[in-house]
Each structure stands twice: as structure tokens, then as C-alpha cells.
Design a protein around this motif. Structure first.
Motif, PDB file in Angstrom:
ATOM      1  N   ALA A 177      56.724  69.264  27.937  1.00 56.01           N
ATOM      2  CA  ALA A 177      57.025  67.712  27.293  1.00 56.01           C
ATOM      3  C   ALA A 177      58.572  67.365  27.927  1.00 56.01           C
ATOM      4  O   ALA A 177      59.527  67.781  27.067  1.00 56.01           O
ATOM      5  CB  ALA A 177      57.099  67.932  25.901  1.00 56.01           C
ATOM      6  N   PRO A 178      58.704  66.574  28.759  1.00 58.15           N
ATOM      7  CA  PRO A 178      60.039  66.244  29.257  1.00 58.15           C
ATOM      8  C   PRO A 178      60.664  65.219  28.238  1.00 58.15           C
ATOM      9  O   PRO A 178      60.066  64.150  27.816  1.00 58.15           O
ATOM     10  CB  PRO A 178      59.721  65.547  30.686  1.00 58.15           C
ATOM     11  N   SER A 179      61.871  65.670  27.628  1.00 55.93           N
ATOM     12  CA  SER A 179      62.695  64.636  26.725  1.00 55.93           C
ATOM     13  C   SER A 179      63.818  64.164  27.188  1.00 55.93           C
ATOM     14  O   SER A 179      64.566  63.203  26.408  1.00 55.93           O
ATOM     15  CB  SER A 179      62.693  65.674  25.499  1.00 55.93           C
ATOM     16  N   ASP A 180      64.027  63.834  28.517  1.00 59.87           N
ATOM     17  CA  ASP A 180      65.262  63.256  29.099  1.00 59.87           C
ATOM     18  C   ASP A 180      65.351  62.015  28.983  1.00 59.87           C
ATOM     19  O   ASP A 180      66.630  61.236  29.035  1.00 59.87           O
ATOM     20  CB  ASP A 180      65.653  63.900  30.283  1.00 59.87           C
ATOM     21  N   MET A 181      64.321  61.053  29.121  1.00 55.15           N
ATOM     22  CA  MET A 181      64.500  59.874  29.597  1.00 55.15           C
ATOM     23  C   MET A 181      64.893  59.321  30.916  1.00 55.15           C
ATOM     24  O   MET A 181      65.402  57.952  31.167  1.00 55.15           O
ATOM     25  CB  MET A 181      64.902  59.050  28.400  1.00 55.15           C
ATOM     26  N   PHE A 182      65.128  60.354  31.909  1.00 50.52           N
ATOM     27  CA  PHE A 182      65.564  59.864  33.246  1.00 50.52           C
ATOM     28  C   PHE A 182      64.224  59.063  33.933  1.00 50.52           C
ATOM     29  O   PHE A 182      63.136  59.609  33.673  1.00 50.52           O
ATOM     30  CB  PHE A 182      65.911  61.075  33.956  1.00 50.52           C
ATOM     31  N   TYR A 206      57.895  62.301  26.612  1.00 49.48           N
ATOM     32  CA  TYR A 206      58.712  61.289  25.385  1.00 49.48           C
ATOM     33  C   TYR A 206      59.071  60.007  26.380  1.00 49.48           C
ATOM     34  O   TYR A 206      60.017  59.969  27.213  1.00 49.48           O
ATOM     35  CB  TYR A 206      60.123  62.284  25.330  1.00 49.48           C
ATOM     36  N   ALA A 207      57.938  59.248  26.102  1.00 46.49           N
ATOM     37  CA  ALA A 207      57.924  57.931  27.018  1.00 46.49           C
ATOM     38  C   ALA A 207      58.879  56.945  26.490  1.00 46.49           C
ATOM     39  O   ALA A 207      59.577  56.341  27.207  1.00 46.49           O
ATOM     40  CB  ALA A 207      56.475  57.591  27.081  1.00 46.49           C
ATOM     41  N   ALA A 208      58.702  56.660  25.108  1.00 46.70           N
ATOM     42  CA  ALA A 208      59.603  55.592  24.444  1.00 46.70           C
ATOM     43  C   ALA A 208      60.725  56.396  23.405  1.00 46.70           C
ATOM     44  O   ALA A 208      60.228  56.524  22.287  1.00 46.70           O
ATOM     45  CB  ALA A 208      58.944  54.568  23.898  1.00 46.70           C
ATOM     46  N   GLN A 235      68.547  56.766  27.026  1.00 45.38           N
ATOM     47  CA  GLN A 235      67.769  56.637  26.187  1.00 45.38           C
ATOM     48  C   GLN A 235      67.660  55.114  25.699  1.00 45.38           C
ATOM     49  O   GLN A 235      68.595  54.312  26.133  1.00 45.38           O
ATOM     50  CB  GLN A 235      67.988  57.417  24.724  1.00 45.38           C
ATOM     51  N   MET A 236      66.660  54.704  25.078  1.00 47.92           N
ATOM     52  CA  MET A 236      66.344  53.228  24.791  1.00 47.92           C
ATOM     53  C   MET A 236      67.148  52.379  23.579  1.00 47.92           C
ATOM     54  O   MET A 236      67.468  53.178  22.658  1.00 47.92           O
ATOM     55  CB  MET A 236      64.868  52.785  24.513  1.00 47.92           C
ATOM     56  N   LEU A 253      51.543  55.871  34.985  1.00 51.28           N
ATOM     57  CA  LEU A 253      51.267  55.765  36.173  1.00 51.28           C
ATOM     58  C   LEU A 253      52.001  57.086  36.880  1.00 51.28           C
ATOM     59  O   LEU A 253      51.139  57.522  37.891  1.00 51.28           O
ATOM     60  CB  LEU A 253      52.207  54.549  36.787  1.00 51.28           C
ATOM     61  N   GLU A 254      52.779  57.702  36.459  1.00 54.21           N
ATOM     62  CA  GLU A 254      53.280  58.882  36.931  1.00 54.21           C
ATOM     63  C   GLU A 254      52.554  60.337  36.917  1.00 54.21           C
ATOM     64  O   GLU A 254      52.722  61.338  37.317  1.00 54.21           O
ATOM     65  CB  GLU A 254      54.762  59.136  36.783  1.00 54.21           C
ATOM     66  N   GLY A 255      51.766  59.958  35.573  1.00 57.72           N
ATOM     67  CA  GLY A 255      50.851  61.212  35.520  1.00 57.72           C
ATOM     68  C   GLY A 255      50.722  61.814  34.105  1.00 57.72           C
ATOM     69  O   GLY A 255      50.528  62.966  33.835  1.00 57.72           O
ATOM     70  N   ALA A 256      51.643  61.035  33.185  1.00 59.37           N
ATOM     71  CA  ALA A 256      51.738  61.670  31.612  1.00 59.37           C
ATOM     72  C   ALA A 256      50.295  61.592  31.146  1.00 59.37           C
ATOM     73  O   ALA A 256      49.493  60.889  31.280  1.00 59.37           O
ATOM     74  CB  ALA A 256      52.509  60.852  30.836  1.00 59.37           C
ATOM     75  N   ASP A 257      49.970  62.665  30.346  1.00 66.89           N
ATOM     76  CA  ASP A 257      48.544  62.958  29.585  1.00 66.89           C
ATOM     77  C   ASP A 257      48.540  62.533  28.408  1.00 66.89           C
ATOM     78  O   ASP A 257      47.645  62.048  27.757  1.00 66.89           O
ATOM     79  CB  ASP A 257      48.224  64.456  29.764  1.00 66.89           C
ATOM     80  N   ILE A 258      49.773  62.902  27.827  1.00 62.67           N
ATOM     81  CA  ILE A 258      50.093  62.341  26.224  1.00 62.67           C
ATOM     82  C   ILE A 258      51.297  61.547  26.033  1.00 62.67           C
ATOM     83  O   ILE A 258      52.290  62.147  26.693  1.00 62.67           O
ATOM     84  CB  ILE A 258      50.352  63.496  25.442  1.00 62.67           C
ATOM     85  N   VAL A 259      51.313  60.317  25.628  1.00 64.96           N
ATOM     86  CA  VAL A 259      52.585  59.755  25.405  1.00 64.96           C
ATOM     87  C   VAL A 259      53.352  59.728  24.133  1.00 64.96           C
ATOM     88  O   VAL A 259      52.589  59.819  23.387  1.00 64.96           O
ATOM     89  CB  VAL A 259      52.565  58.295  25.994  1.00 64.96           C
ATOM     90  N   MET A 260      54.721  60.057  24.274  1.00 74.68           N
ATOM     91  CA  MET A 260      55.310  60.160  22.976  1.00 74.68           C
ATOM     92  C   MET A 260      56.230  58.699  22.586  1.00 74.68           C
ATOM     93  O   MET A 260      56.873  58.390  23.445  1.00 74.68           O
ATOM     94  CB  MET A 260      55.907  61.389  22.493  1.00 74.68           C
ATOM     95  N   VAL A 261      56.210  58.476  21.243  1.00 76.36           N
ATOM     96  CA  VAL A 261      57.283  57.379  20.813  1.00 76.36           C
ATOM     97  C   VAL A 261      58.280  58.194  19.824  1.00 76.36           C
ATOM     98  O   VAL A 261      57.712  59.159  19.207  1.00 76.36           O
ATOM     99  CB  VAL A 261      56.773  56.270  19.870  1.00 76.36           C
ATOM    100  N   LYS A 262      59.576  58.100  19.879  1.00 77.55           N
ATOM    101  CA  LYS A 262      60.421  58.893  19.213  1.00 77.55           C
ATOM    102  C   LYS A 262      61.583  58.131  18.828  1.00 77.55           C
ATOM    103  O   LYS A 262      61.997  57.499  19.741  1.00 77.55           O
ATOM    104  CB  LYS A 262      60.755  59.954  19.923  1.00 77.55           C
ATOM    105  N   PRO A 263      62.388  58.079  17.631  1.00 73.72           N
ATOM    106  CA  PRO A 263      61.835  58.598  16.404  1.00 73.72           C
ATOM    107  C   PRO A 263      60.489  57.795  16.052  1.00 73.72           C
ATOM    108  O   PRO A 263      59.851  57.026  16.671  1.00 73.72           O
ATOM    109  CB  PRO A 263      62.930  58.282  15.425  1.00 73.72           C
ATOM    110  N   ALA A 264      60.005  58.091  14.751  1.00 71.87           N
ATOM    111  CA  ALA A 264      58.815  57.697  14.351  1.00 71.87           C
ATOM    112  C   ALA A 264      58.959  56.660  13.367  1.00 71.87           C
ATOM    113  O   ALA A 264      58.344  55.374  13.353  1.00 71.87           O
ATOM    114  CB  ALA A 264      57.964  58.973  13.694  1.00 71.87           C
TER     115      ALA A 264
END
Ligand code: PBG
Length: 344
Positions: A177-182, A206-208, A235-236, A253-264
Motif C-alpha cells: 500500500a503505497p502512501s506517499d502520493m508521488f 493511497y490514491a486520494a 499530498q492533496m 490506470l497504473e494498476g491499483a487494485d484497491i483505491v483509498m481515500v484518506k482521511p475518511a
């Protein structure tokens, strides 16, 4: 009509146009549960864990009552409990012995997280082990990547993140789970995993992820406070919503299988838009500050902590999240387990 409240005569009942009595289905619990639209279940929960060096060590995080930094032996015990509670997955964060400019412990095969994964998978193979892929816990400056001058470098950093993700997969991680947002990190991670025969290792990105004040307590827990500057260059901006859709689309598009929004909690609208637009498996991170606020108010007797916990988690699910990363996972699982027993 009671004598002291005479009817004013405004309500006119007619046989042909009766008003809708929405309260009818709220009159007893059996009805309420029959028409309940959202059901939180233990299978939705992911429990975050912080691994530290040493043995037999449990250090409570002062701003997160009930959450501990744990040595590997303690993590394994904790994971057994998590599994027995019916929680399917944990996500691991590592606090290394040494930090340096390039966060080299993050991609060390014998690093703290890599060793923790091996121990957990050996003892509790059924438990899904997710790893947070980031450098901020491993760099001396606390940033999520390589820093040059005042800039946090993108392309140089994602190479290191890819190496980190690969060492996690090699150690047995089930999901990274990449959490960097690069930019571009999901693509590079997907490529390195595929080249090394980890075609079946999913990426939860960690998509958004927003530049949020709600991460405060986590930075104490992960010892990852930036020594200078902040994370606003990657970060956004909390004010943006359309941009979140572009971020999520890019990761898919890059291949994420699950996308995450953070915080909730401050981003329930984003969860809903992401779910409606992409219909992807969607996760939401109920972050440290969201946890600490409820704990603090609960301890002061200002709110009913258990009730608010369930209300908050249900709202995240209702907004569209399939999975919820939360420090409340164990407590919520206990409540859900009890409710299930009562229903039988
Ligand atoms: C970065 C990371 C952070 C969180 C999860 N992964 C912190 C940050 O971006 O500064 C925050 C989680 C929380 O607040 O509970 N590795």
C-alpha cells in the motif's frame, strides 16, 4: 390529543391522501433492522499496527489511548487476537533502529517490517498482511522521499519505494500500500512486482490522500514528523474534489487494485464520488486524529465513545467504502461479535 395541547386543526386526515408515516418502520428494533441499509461487518476492517525493534515491548502512544508500538513478538500475539476477532487484515508501519537521508532501512530485506511480515505469516498465515510503503518513517528528515534543497524529489523517490514494496512482497506481504502520493509510483511498483513474479500481489494505493491536520497523532506513533517543511507539495489540498478523481483515475490506470481515500471523516463526499465514478474496491482510512478526538471526548464524558465509534464507522461504509482502516477495528469487532451473538 392531551387537554393542554388542543389540536390546532391544521392536520387534516383524509382517507385518500394519508400522509406518509415514516415512523412506522422505526417503532421496533425488529423493523429497524429489517430495513437497515448499511451493515458494518468485521470483514470490512483493517487494523493498523506499529512495529518497533526489541522484544517484549509495548509502548502506548500518548495521543492514541489503546494503541501501542509493539515489538515483533508482541505484534504476532496481537495478530492472533485480531484474527480471532474476525478481522481479516492488518496494515504494518515500521519504526526502524536507524534513520538516514535515503531511508535505507525501508528497503532492507532484514528491515523491521520485513522481519515482522515473516514472523506473522509463519504463525498466522491466514491473516492478510498489508504493508504501508513509504519512506517517512525511515528518513532522518521525516519526508516521504529523497530531499534535495527544499524539494522532495519524485522520480528518484519512487525507485526506492518500488524497492521497498518488492522487499515486502518477498518477505510475504499479501498486499502493498503505497502512501506517499508521488506521481507514477503505482506503475513503477506494479512493474517491479511483475518482473519478480509477484503478479498476484495486489496494490492498495493511497490514491486520494490529503495534506491533513488529522495525521498529528500518527506522526508520534510512527516517529515520522517532518523536520522541516510539510507535505503539501505531494499530498492533496483539502479544498479539492475533482482533483481526487484525477488522482484515483491515474492510480487505476497504473494498476491499483484497491483505491483509498484518506482521511475518511472530512472526506466522506470524496469516498462517495470515487465509489460512484469508478466502482472499484474502495478503502477509507479513519486516521489517527479522528480516533484521538473520539477517545478524548469519550474520556471526558462528553460523548458516548462506543456509540460514536459505531456511528462514524457506519457513516464511512454508508459513504461507499468497502474497507475501513481504523484503530477502532478491535473494539468495533467486539461490538459486532456481541450483536451477532444476540441475534442468534
Ligand atoms: C505515511 C502515512 C501517514 C499516515 C499513514 N501513512 C502519515 C503522513 O502522511 O504524514 C497517517 C495515518 C494516520 O494518521 O492514522 N507513511
Amino acid at each position: 390529543m392531551p387537554d393542554n395541547h388542543p389540536s390546532l386543526g391544521y392536520i387534516q386526515k383524509s382517507e385518500t391522501e394519508p400522509f406518509r408515516r415514516l415512523r412506522r418502520l422505526r417503532m421496533k428494533e425488529a423493523f429497524r433492522s429489517m430495513v437497515r441499509e448499511t451493515e458494518l461487518s468485521r470483514g470490512d476492517l483493517i487494523y493498523p499496527l506499529f512495529v518497533i525493534p526489541g522484544t517484549k515491548t509495548r509502548k502506548e502512544i500518548s495521543s492514541m489511548p489503546g494503541v501501542f508500538q509493539l515489538s515483533i513478538d508482541e505484534i504476532v500475539k496481537e495478530c492472533a487476537e485480531v484474527k480471532d476477532l474476525g478481522i481479516p487484515a492488518v496494515i504494518l508501519f515500521g519504526i526502524p533502529e536507524h534513520k538516514d537521508e535515503t531511508g535505507s532501512e525501508a528497503y532492507n530485506e532484514a528491515g523491521i517490517v520485513q522481519r515482522a511480515i515473516r514472523s506473522i505469516k509463519k504463525e498466522i498465515p491466514e491473516l492478510v498482511v498489508i504493508t504501508d510503503v513509504c519512506l517517512c518513517e525511515y528518513t532522518s528528515h521525516g519526508h516521504c522521499g529523497i530531499v534535495r534543497g527544499n524539494e522532495i524529489l519524485n522520480d528518484e523517490s519512487i525507485e526506492l519505494l518500488a524497492r521497498e514494496a518488492l522487499t515486502h512482497a518477498q518477505a510475504g506481504a499479501d498486499i502493498v500500500a503505497p502512501s506517499d502520493m508521488f506521481d507514477g509510483r503505482v506503475q513503477v511498483i506494479r512493474r517491479i512486482l511483475d518482473e519478480n513474479n509477484f503478479h498476484h500481489t495486489p496494490i492498495m494505493s493511497y490514491a486520494a490522500k490529503y495534506a491533513s491536520g488529522f495525521y498529528g497523532p500518527f506522526r508520534e506513533a510512527a516517529e515520522s514528523t517532518p523536520q522541516f517543511g510539510d507535505r503539501r507539495s505531494h499530498q492533496m489540498d483539502p479544498a479539492n474534489s475533482n482533483e481526487a478523481l484525477r488522482e484515483v483515475e491515474q492510480d487505476i490506470l497504473e494498476g491499483a487494485d484497491i483505491v483509498m481515500v484518506k482521511p475518511a471523516l472530512s472526506y466522506l463526499d470524496i469516498i462517495r464520488r470515487v465509489k460512484d465514478r469508478f466502482a472499484m474496491p474502495t478503502a477509507a482510512y479513519n486516521v489517527s486524529g479522528e480516533y484521538s478526538m473520539i477517545k478524548a471526548a469519550g474520556r471526558n464524558g462528553w460523548i458516548d465513545e462506543g456509540r460514536v465509534m459505531m456511528e462514524v464507522l457506519t457513516s464511512i461504509k454508508r459513504a461507499g467504502a468497502d474497507l475501513i482502516l481504523t484503530y477502532f477495528a478491535k473494539e468495533a469487532a467486539k461490538v459486532l461479535q456481541e450483536e451477532r451473538k444476540l441475534r442468534k
